[in-house]
Design a protein around this motif. Structure first.
Motif, PDB file in Angstrom:
ATOM      1  N   LEU A 173       0.647  -1.245  -0.007  1.00 43.84           N
ATOM      2  CA  LEU A 173      -0.067   0.086   0.004  1.00 43.84           C
ATOM      3  C   LEU A 173       0.973   1.277   0.143  1.00 43.84           C
ATOM      4  N   ILE A 174       2.005   1.226   0.809  1.00 43.74           N
ATOM      5  CA  ILE A 174       2.819   2.531   0.640  1.00 43.74           C
ATOM      6  C   ILE A 174       3.571   2.687  -0.494  1.00 43.74           C
ATOM      7  N   VAL A 175       4.194   1.475  -0.936  1.00 45.34           N
ATOM      8  CA  VAL A 175       4.723   1.798  -2.490  1.00 45.34           C
ATOM      9  C   VAL A 175       4.024   1.853  -3.366  1.00 45.34           C
ATOM     10  N   THR A 176       2.638   1.229  -3.481  1.00 42.73           N
ATOM     11  CA  THR A 176       1.772   1.724  -4.603  1.00 42.73           C
ATOM     12  C   THR A 176       1.246   3.164  -4.470  1.00 42.73           C
ATOM     13  N   ALA A 177       0.932   3.801  -3.441  1.00 40.94           N
ATOM     14  CA  ALA A 177       0.532   4.907  -2.977  1.00 40.94           C
ATOM     15  C   ALA A 177       1.494   6.082  -3.814  1.00 40.94           C
ATOM     16  N   CYS A 178       2.584   5.862  -3.065  1.00 39.80           N
ATOM     17  CA  CYS A 178       3.883   6.831  -3.293  1.00 39.80           C
ATOM     18  C   CYS A 178       3.977   6.838  -4.837  1.00 39.80           C
ATOM     19  N   ALA A 179       4.106   5.463  -5.437  1.00 44.45           N
ATOM     20  CA  ALA A 179       4.448   5.352  -6.969  1.00 44.45           C
ATOM     21  C   ALA A 179       3.510   5.694  -7.806  1.00 44.45           C
ATOM     22  N   SER A 180       2.218   5.758  -7.334  1.00 45.72           N
ATOM     23  CA  SER A 180       1.148   6.245  -8.183  1.00 45.72           C
ATOM     24  C   SER A 180       0.924   7.852  -8.172  1.00 45.72           C
ATOM     25  N   LEU A 181       1.439   8.308  -7.059  1.00 50.89           N
ATOM     26  CA  LEU A 181       1.389   9.884  -7.023  1.00 50.89           C
ATOM     27  C   LEU A 181       2.307  10.303  -7.868  1.00 50.89           C
ATOM     28  N   LEU A 182       3.462   9.932  -7.882  1.00 47.82           N
ATOM     29  CA  LEU A 182       4.773  10.238  -8.753  1.00 47.82           C
ATOM     30  C   LEU A 182       4.481  10.083 -10.213  1.00 47.82           C
ATOM     31  N   GLY A 183       3.927   8.791 -10.355  1.00 50.56           N
ATOM     32  CA  GLY A 183       3.610   8.564 -11.862  1.00 50.56           C
ATOM     33  C   GLY A 183       2.726   9.143 -12.361  1.00 50.56           C
ATOM     34  N   ILE A 184       1.593   9.601 -11.583  1.00 48.70           N
ATOM     35  CA  ILE A 184       0.208  10.266 -12.499  1.00 48.70           C
ATOM     36  C   ILE A 184       0.830  11.600 -12.319  1.00 48.70           C
ATOM     37  N   LEU A 231      14.046  -0.289   1.549  1.00 47.02           N
ATOM     38  CA  LEU A 231      13.235  -0.980   0.572  1.00 47.02           C
ATOM     39  C   LEU A 231      12.153  -0.542  -0.065  1.00 47.02           C
ATOM     40  N   ALA A 232      11.272  -0.144   0.667  1.00 47.83           N
ATOM     41  CA  ALA A 232      10.198   0.816   0.137  1.00 47.83           C
ATOM     42  C   ALA A 232      10.547   1.896  -0.627  1.00 47.83           C
ATOM     43  N   PHE A 233      11.706   2.727  -0.150  1.00 52.60           N
ATOM     44  CA  PHE A 233      11.887   3.680  -1.117  1.00 52.60           C
ATOM     45  C   PHE A 233      12.657   3.358  -2.372  1.00 52.60           C
ATOM     46  N   ILE A 234      13.476   2.124  -2.603  1.00 57.14           N
ATOM     47  CA  ILE A 234      13.892   1.689  -3.623  1.00 57.14           C
ATOM     48  C   ILE A 234      12.917   1.474  -4.702  1.00 57.14           C
ATOM     49  N   VAL A 235      11.937   0.665  -4.079  1.00 60.34           N
ATOM     50  CA  VAL A 235      10.796  -0.006  -4.960  1.00 60.34           C
ATOM     51  C   VAL A 235      10.161   1.205  -5.572  1.00 60.34           C
ATOM     52  N   VAL A 236       9.849   2.148  -4.866  1.00 60.42           N
ATOM     53  CA  VAL A 236       9.045   3.485  -5.375  1.00 60.42           C
ATOM     54  C   VAL A 236       9.920   4.061  -6.369  1.00 60.42           C
ATOM     55  N   LEU A 237      11.141   4.191  -6.150  1.00 62.32           N
ATOM     56  CA  LEU A 237      12.013   4.762  -7.069  1.00 62.32           C
ATOM     57  C   LEU A 237      11.855   4.128  -8.485  1.00 62.32           C
ATOM     58  N   PHE A 238      11.831   2.900  -8.551  1.00 66.66           N
ATOM     59  CA  PHE A 238      11.887   2.442  -9.794  1.00 66.66           C
ATOM     60  C   PHE A 238      10.467   1.825 -10.348  1.00 66.66           C
ATOM     61  N   GLY A 239       9.434   2.051  -9.310  1.00 64.34           N
ATOM     62  CA  GLY A 239       8.070   1.669  -9.836  1.00 64.34           C
ATOM     63  C   GLY A 239       7.090   2.725 -10.418  1.00 64.34           C
ATOM     64  N   TRP A 240       7.652   3.983 -10.214  1.00 63.32           N
ATOM     65  CA  TRP A 240       6.649   5.199 -10.593  1.00 63.32           C
ATOM     66  C   TRP A 240       6.515   5.097 -12.057  1.00 63.32           C
ATOM     67  N   PRO A 241       7.377   5.091 -12.689  1.00 53.52           N
ATOM     68  CA  PRO A 241       7.215   4.848 -14.197  1.00 53.52           C
ATOM     69  C   PRO A 241       6.109   4.085 -14.825  1.00 53.52           C
ATOM     70  N   ALA A 242       5.828   3.088 -14.072  1.00 48.29           N
ATOM     71  CA  ALA A 242       4.580   2.168 -14.566  1.00 48.29           C
ATOM     72  C   ALA A 242       3.276   2.752 -15.021  1.00 48.29           C
ATOM     73  N   LEU A 243       3.271   4.154 -14.484  1.00 46.95           N
ATOM     74  CA  LEU A 243       1.749   4.524 -14.831  1.00 46.95           C
ATOM     75  C   LEU A 243       1.993   5.972 -15.565  1.00 46.95           C
ATOM     76  N   VAL A 244       3.214   6.311 -15.949  1.00 47.64           N
ATOM     77  CA  VAL A 244       3.419   7.377 -16.761  1.00 47.64           C
ATOM     78  C   VAL A 244       2.746   7.249 -18.120  1.00 47.64           C
ATOM     79  N   GLY A 245       3.228   6.129 -18.504  1.00 45.12           N
ATOM     80  CA  GLY A 245       2.648   5.855 -20.108  1.00 45.12           C
ATOM     81  C   GLY A 245       1.157   5.924 -20.301  1.00 45.12           C
ATOM     82  N   VAL A 246       0.402   5.662 -19.544  1.00 44.60           N
ATOM     83  CA  VAL A 246      -1.212   5.444 -19.894  1.00 44.60           C
ATOM     84  C   VAL A 246      -1.569   7.058 -19.560  1.00 44.60           C
TER      85      VAL A 246
END
Length: 367
Positions: A173-184, A231-246
């Motif tokens: 939940l923490i990783v997805t929320a942070c990565a989603s905010l950055l990616g969106i 670990l959460a910080f690193i996963v967010v750093l590499f996870g946020w580009p997943a939503l950028v494209g759409v």
């Protein structure tokens, strides 16, 4: 608080999907229970009554001397001597034959003397995720004491699953929320402004996407040590580009719509146009990828734990349980426990977000 007509329609669409609705209820119950794991699986009592005073060992440190013992270290409540001190009111006979004193204390008399009895309220599972029960061989098969057996270090499997489930969900939940905010945010800026902003972001994303994340994790863990936050910080750093494209594609498509041009002509700020007029239309495509991000976060954590580059070894891990299942083929309950835990958890999350996606889709209306 009364919902708006739009949110009421979304809620009706979600509840119309019975699979998603019941999955939400089941997952909510499991997650809420896991938040109170200390009251479900713990080697410390929930409540202790000693000489008329109540103690809460789950949350507070109590030395053995608080119950009439000799040591100032924390009381080990599973030891017969400590249990004897509590139920007998601190009789010195507990150090000679604690089991006999416990039996006599149940009758209220020890050696002809009336005693002030205490009591201990244990959790349903009297083991925590790190409790080592040195009885018999390890791993041991499921029995009445250990419902799902023990692992190769004599730790209760069910207790580790409960705590590991909580950590996995909180981490995801923490990783997805942070990565989603950055990616969106990044995708919205790219798609709305376009031009050199879009071009610059795309080149940066290409460079960042080619960076091997597993090597970065290994290097940082070797330098800084393993921790939940790192670990959460690193996963967010590499996870946020997943939503950028759409998100970028939706903003590129919608920025020239008539209502966007009209809002811009009326002097509405770019921030308001992006957040209020374009982002809701991009939510359907965004929510379509959300289940993959959720399940991907859980799989990433489990995979890193399986390889030994995840959470610290002191924390419960579902990936570590899967590794034990692979390493102990003679103990099939370890592999089955890990498999069914992942299968149930991931299935419930996919069903829930399937319903959320349909609820935000304006083209779908259920009766």
């Amino acid at each position: 608080m009364r919902l708006s007509p739009l949110n009421q329609r979304r809620w009706r669409n979600f509840t119309a999907n019975r699979r998603a609705f019941w999955s939400l209820w089941i997952f909510t119950v499991l997650f809420v229970l896991s938040l109170f794991a200390e009251f479900i699986a713990n080697d410390k009592p929930i409540l202790v009554s000693y000489r008329g005073a109540l103690h809460v060992p789950v949350y507070k440190f109590y030395p053995e001397t608080a119950f009439g013992g000799d040591f100032r270290t924390e009381a080990i409540y599973r030891e017969p001597e400590v249990r004897c001190l509590i139920v007998s009111g601190g009789l010195e006979a507990c150090f000679d034959d604690p089991e006999a004193v416990i039996e006599d204390a149940a009758d209220g008399v020890v050696e002809g003397e009336a005693i002030e009895k205490g009591w201990i309220l244990w959790p349903p599972i009297p083991y925590s995720y790190n409790t080592i029960n040195n009885v018999g061989t390890a791993p041991s098969a499921p029995d009445g004491d250990h419902w799902l057996g023990t692992d190769d270090t004599s730790r209760d499997v069910l207790a580790r699953i409960i705590y590991g489930f909580r950590i996995s969900i909180l981490f995801t939940l923490i990783v997805t929320a942070c990565a989603s905010l950055l990616g969106i945010a990044a995708g919205a800026v790219q798609g709305y402004f376009g031009g050199w902003v879009d071009l610059t972001f795309q080149r940066l994303l290409e460079i960042w996407g080619s960076t091997p994340s597993i090597y970065v994790i290994i290097i940082l863990f070797a330098v800084l040590g393993r921790s939940f936050g790192l670990l959460a910080f690193i996963v967010v750093l590499f996870g946020w580009p997943a939503l950028v494209g759409v998100v970028r594609a939706e903003f590129l498509r919608a920025r020239n719509f008539e209502y966007v041009r009209a809002a811009r002509a009326l002097g509405v700020s770019d921030r308001v146009i992006m957040a209020r007029h374009i982002l809701p239309n991009a939510m359907v495509a965004t929510l379509t990828l959300m289940p993959f991000m959720i399940t991907g976060g859980i799989s990433t954590l489990a995979g890193l734990d399986y390889l030994g580059y995840g959470l610290p070894s002191s924390l419960p891990s579902l990936g570590e349980l899967a590794l034990q299942g692979k390493s102990n083929l003679q103990a099939p309950w370890l592999g089955f426990s890990a498999f069914f835990t992942f299968a149930i958890m991931l299935s419930l999350l996919v069903f829930i977000f399937e319903g959320v996606r349909d609820a935000f889709d304006p083209r779908k209306t259920f009766k």
